[in-house]
Design an enzyme around this catalytic site. Sequence first.
Site, PDB file in Angstrom:
ATOM      1  NE  ARG A   1      38.935 132.280  74.242  1.00  0.00           N
ATOM      2  CZ  ARG A   1      38.361 131.950  75.418  1.00  0.00           C
ATOM      3  NH1 ARG A   1      39.006 131.188  76.272  1.00  0.00           N
ATOM      4  NH2 ARG A   1      37.156 132.385  75.720  1.00  0.00           N
TER       5      ARG A   1
ATOM      6  CE1 TYR B   1      61.776 137.491  62.604  1.00  0.00           C
ATOM      7  CE2 TYR B   1      60.483 137.758  64.601  1.00  0.00           C
ATOM      8  CZ  TYR B   1      60.599 137.842  63.226  1.00  0.00           C
ATOM      9  OH  TYR B   1      59.538 138.277  62.485  1.00  0.00           O
TER      10      TYR B   1
ATOM     11  CG  ASP C   1      62.952 130.909  67.156  1.00  0.00           C
ATOM     12  OD1 ASP C   1      62.671 130.102  66.248  1.00  0.00           O
ATOM     13  OD2 ASP C   1      62.664 132.118  67.112  1.00  0.00           O
TER      14      ASP C   1
ATOM     15  CE  LYS D   1      58.762 133.811  59.342  1.00  0.00           C
ATOM     16  NZ  LYS D   1      59.579 134.115  60.520  1.00  0.00           N
TER      17      LYS D   1
HETATM   18  C1  LIG Z   1      59.387 134.860  61.731  1.00  0.00           C
HETATM   19  C2  LIG Z   1      60.103 134.464  62.971  1.00  0.00           C
HETATM   20  C3  LIG Z   1      59.516 134.595  64.235  1.00  0.00           C
HETATM   21  C4  LIG Z   1      58.136 135.212  64.430  1.00  0.00           C
HETATM   22  O1  LIG Z   1      57.140 134.429  63.871  1.00  0.00           O
HETATM   23  P1  LIG Z   1      55.774 135.014  63.223  1.00  0.00           P
HETATM   24  O2  LIG Z   1      55.101 133.787  62.730  1.00  0.00           O
HETATM   25  O3  LIG Z   1      56.183 135.976  62.133  1.00  0.00           O
HETATM   26  O4  LIG Z   1      55.032 135.706  64.315  1.00  0.00           O
HETATM   27  C5  LIG Z   1      60.235 134.160  65.340  1.00  0.00           C
HETATM   28  N1  LIG Z   1      61.487 133.643  65.220  1.00  0.00           N
HETATM   29  C6  LIG Z   1      62.089 133.525  64.024  1.00  0.00           C
HETATM   30  C7  LIG Z   1      63.460 132.950  63.957  1.00  0.00           C
HETATM   31  C8  LIG Z   1      61.435 133.924  62.856  1.00  0.00           C
HETATM   32  O5  LIG Z   1      62.041 133.811  61.669  1.00  0.00           O
END
Ligand SMILES: *Cc1c(COP(=O)(O)O)cnc(C)c1O
Length: 379
Positions: free
Chosen positions: A46, A98, A170, A195
């Site tokens: 962990r 988001y 982000d 992504k």
């Molecule tokens: C998908 C996404 C998230 C969340 O991420 P997960 O991997 O699905 O938990 C946060 N910010 C943006 C811009 C996203 O597209």
Amino acid sequence: MKFGTKAIHAGQEPDPTTGAIMTPIYQTSTFAQKSPGNHKGYEYARTQNPTRTALEANLAALENAEFGRCFSSGMGATDAILKMFAPGDEIVSTNDLYGGTYRIFTKIYERYGLKFKFVDMKDLGAVEQAITDQTKLVWVETPTNPMMNIVDIEAIVKLAKASNAKTVVDNTFASPYLQNPMDMGADMVMHSVTKYIAGHSDVVMGFVGTSDKELDDQIAFVQNSSGAVPGPQDCFLVLRGIKTLHVRMDRHCDNGEKIARYLKDHPKVGHVYWPGFEDHPNHSVAKKQMKRYGGMLSFILKEDNQDAAFRLLEKLRVFTLAESLGGVESLAGHPASMTHASIPKDQRLEAGLTDSLIRLSVGIEDADDLIEDLRTAIG
Ligand SMILES: *Cc1c(COP(=O)(O)O)cnc(C)c1O
């Protein structure tokens, strides 16, 4: 070192015991110690795992951050950032966030006493007004989803610094190939690694990077204490995906541009939201802070209703109707009924998110086939 070289080599050395070129999947929960406390830097998985360490070093290098920490999802990364704050602390954020980020802010952390303010971050005066002495963090997301608004990172960082607030960006939609918030003064950068970074729609993961040792210590403390860590198999898959990040992103950008231009000229299309167009309201900011404009775009139909959008989406054959983005395969989505269904309709319409709005995550297939698919579906 340049991006493509870092993508392939940063954080990774041939395995010292065997010479294996690829970082092994250290599928182990614990590590042997010679005598209590005498170990090789790894005690319990962990806290630390060598496959994860290689990935964290690689991602930190790609974002020009000194330190990096991976989490079991993008939301796990967001959760870790929020856990650094205390009741009464204020977080100023964009009103075009988001959905999952908005949800964790308002449905979870408001209950624990954090205060959130949502402003239109294209309006720097509004951001300046929203920041107070209690503001500890400014949360930026750019480009935004699904309206493809662009926020000026450097300008926001300046406003936050003037009030001693930290800034986090982000950077999921741009990927580290197109935009590096640390170079613009941000204190932290976060990603849904799920992504573009992983890029193959087969892993869920998150990342936080920083060059501030104190911040990194706090993030590492939460990572270990709360335990939202990714497993070694997933870290291996992401390391593999990253080796082609730069190549994939260039193709995403090429295809995104071709499709944006095709749609803009289509008589049945009402408007195309893509920051590469010179008449996009924040084009100059996008040009300043992004290397290229990415593979995400949205458009509305002249026949601006849900039925028209649904008919189009049902006819697509190469694009898949699905949530998520950033994979090699092209996806199409209907934000009003899918990702943004929980936003009140009047608020949604005010932001331009109408019933015919379609969001595309343009993949790296042959652009001719993607355009042909859209041509047939739009009819
Ligand atoms: C998908 C996404 C998230 C969340 O991420 P997960 O991997 O699905 O938990 C946060 N910010 C943006 C811009 C996203 O597209």
